[in-house]
Design a protein around this motif. Structure first.
Motif, short mmCIF file in Angstrom:
data_model
loop_
_atom_site.label_atom_id
_atom_site.label_comp_id
_atom_site.label_asym_id
_atom_site.label_seq_id
_atom_site.Cartn_x
_atom_site.Cartn_y
_atom_site.Cartn_z
N GLU A 117 0.80 -1.18 -0.11
CA GLU A 117 -0.06 -0.04 0.07
C GLU A 117 0.90 1.25 0.02
N LYS A 157 -3.48 -3.16 -1.09
CA LYS A 157 -4.09 -2.10 -1.24
C LYS A 157 -5.83 -2.19 -0.78
N CYS A 158 -6.52 -0.75 -0.61
CA CYS A 158 -7.58 -0.92 0.12
C CYS A 158 -8.69 -1.15 -0.91
N MET A 159 -9.88 -1.29 -0.54
CA MET A 159 -10.98 -1.71 -1.31
C MET A 159 -11.82 -0.48 -2.12
N GLU A 160 -11.29 0.72 -2.04
CA GLU A 160 -11.72 1.93 -2.81
C GLU A 160 -11.43 1.84 -4.37
N ALA A 161 -12.30 2.06 -5.19
CA ALA A 161 -12.60 2.02 -6.36
C ALA A 161 -11.16 2.03 -7.13
N ARG A 164 -8.95 -0.90 -5.94
CA ARG A 164 -9.62 -2.32 -5.67
C ARG A 164 -9.12 -3.53 -6.34
N ASP A 165 -9.08 -3.36 -7.52
CA ASP A 165 -8.86 -4.75 -8.33
C ASP A 165 -7.43 -4.89 -8.20
N ILE A 168 -7.06 -6.67 -5.03
CA ILE A 168 -7.42 -8.15 -4.91
C ILE A 168 -6.41 -9.13 -5.72
N LEU A 192 -6.06 -5.10 5.90
CA LEU A 192 -6.95 -4.32 5.09
C LEU A 192 -6.82 -2.86 5.44
N GLN A 200 -17.00 -2.42 2.99
CA GLN A 200 -15.79 -2.86 2.56
C GLN A 200 -15.40 -3.88 3.37
N ALA A 203 -17.01 -7.00 1.93
CA ALA A 203 -16.49 -7.48 0.51
C ALA A 203 -15.14 -8.27 0.90
#
Length: 434
Positions: A117, A157-161, A164-165, A168, A192, A200, A203
């Motif tokens: 991150e 990295k975080c779950m922000e748009a 995100r990919d 994951i 996370l 989030q 998710a």
């Protein structure tokens, strides 16, 4: 009534009253067990070290220990000089110094997170793919050789748009690499970051469930830490404590809440010169975290200081005193874990932890011994206090501040007995000490 006569016992309520009340509270009983299972009873590391993914190598742990030892030799070469810098009392100086050196030689890092991150930043996809795969290989090799830290993992990295990919995919590559190399190691930790909404967290739960199904793993095998780095993670728009909802959204998978000193401070507009773990804004956030996590089995971690112990000796000593003081302050507030950003922080991390446990060791042991033996004293302790006393001694044992022989000598208790006091049944904590 004369002595020896049996007291007459009378009741007024029918037996069905108790049965009806128990039946009405059965859902609450189940809810208490589900939501508040208590501490897991496993070792909690005293710190977490973050190393950028591209900087993590096979000798990172040993290198940090060696650098910390060099710093000690250069800036505080003996027990007296180290104690003078930190203000340690004479009766603790030798024991703390010797244990710090032994720790740096034996186990310099207790918990290491390979960072993808903020410490790693945006990279070409192919580069991050390769780095994630390499991290899995290096951690597997370290576990096989016995050179791993007790806890290791990655911060994705975080779950922000926007990321995100990428996050994951990095997690998938890392976990898949571990599975192909022989399976998930003990002590695996996933982090996370920058969580703002409970959704989030949900998710992340779904993501881990999908991985477990893909590899036929036991459901719930994968847990994760939640980083608290935004104001929204403490207080939602409706005035509720978001962090409490996040713990529930994790469906039992949350293992820790980590306070992010600098992101959180910046989010509130605190100027850079005052961004620190003892700022009132930090205290407020961590107090909310502490209450939300109490009884859930989710553990807390304080943040870090960005003042590094580098440069001339006087500057190193100033940084050491700052770090030592912040660590002691956190321990007194029951934040038993924190972040360390530089090898030079390790000497003062362990010095603070060891001093904390050793200076209160004899008193805690004596109180627990009296409680266990039902011996009176100047303090009337209850089961909850016995739980705190035994937990204190167990933490000291786990980090190396205390030895089992000295604890047994003063308490008369084995480790198993200590663990029994540290994890009493729920009803025991509401009963008065006999």
């Amino acid at each position: 009534m004369g002595q020896g006569q049996q007291e007459r016992v009378a009741t007024s309520l029918a037996g069905t009253v108790s049965e009806e009340i128990s039946a009405s509270l059965a859902p609450v009983d189940a809810e208490l067990e589900r939501r508040y299972p208590g501490d897991p009873g496993t070792r909690q590391p005293v710190h977490t070290v973050y190393v950028p993914g591209d900087a993590f190598t096979a000798d990172t742990i040993r290198s940090w220990g060696d650098q910390a030892l060099v710093a000690l030799d250069e800036h505080a070469p003996d027990a007296a000089s180290f104690a003078a810098v930190l203000g340690l009392p004479d009766d603790l100086a030798e024991a703390v110094h010797d244990r710090v050196r032994a720790k740096l030689e034996r186990e310099p890092i207790e918990d290491l997170r390979v960072d993808f991150e903020d410490g790693y930043g945006p990279r070409p996809d192919a580069e991050e793919d390769e780095t994630a795969a390499r991290a899995a290989r290096l951690i597997t090799e370290a576990c096989e050789k016995g050179t791993a830290a007790p806890y290791m993992g990655i911060r994705m990295k975080c779950m922000e748009a926007a990321v995100r990919d990428r996050g994951i995919r990095t997690l998938d590559i890392f976990l898949t690499g571990l599975m192909k190399a022989g399976g998930l190691p003990d002590g695996l930790v996933l982090t996370l970051p920058k969580v703002t909404y409970p959704e989030q967290v949900t998710a992340m739960v779904r993501l881990l469930e999908a991985f477990e199904k893909a590899h036929a793993l036991e459901p719930g095998r994968l847990g994760f830490e939640i980083q608290i780095e935004t104001s929204q993670s403490i207080l939602a728009t409706d005035g509720t404590a978001t962090v409490a909802r996040m713990i529930q959204a994790a469906e039992g998978r949350a293992t820790g809440l980590h306070y992010g000193t600098f992101d959180y401070s910046a989010c509130l507009g605190v100027s850079a010169a005052y961004q620190a773990s003892d700022h009132p804004a930090a205290d407020h956030a961590k107090a909310i975290m502490q209450v939300a996590a109490a009884g859930t089995g989710v553990r807390l971690s304080d943040g870090s200081t960005n003042v590094l112990p580098v440069g001339p000796t006087e500057q190193v000593h100033d940084a050491w005193r700052l770090h030592y003081g912040l660590t002691r302050r956190a321990l007194a507030r029951a934040y038993y874990q924190g972040w360390d950003m530089h090898p030079g922080h390790l000497p003062t991390r362990y010095a603070a932890v060891y001093a904390f446990y050793r200076e209160g060791f004899e008193q805690a042991a004596a109180r627990l011994a009296r409680y266990a033996g039902r011996i009176g004293g100047d303090v009337m302790d209850e089961p909850a206090t016995a739980k705190a006393l035994s937990g204190y001694l167990l933490r000291g044992l786990d980090c190396g501040a205390l030895d089992i022989a000295e604890v047994a000598r003063l308490t008369g208790l084995t480790r198993t007995e200590l663990e029994g006091f540290a994890a009493p049944r729920r009803g025991d904590l509401t009963a008065s000490a006999k």
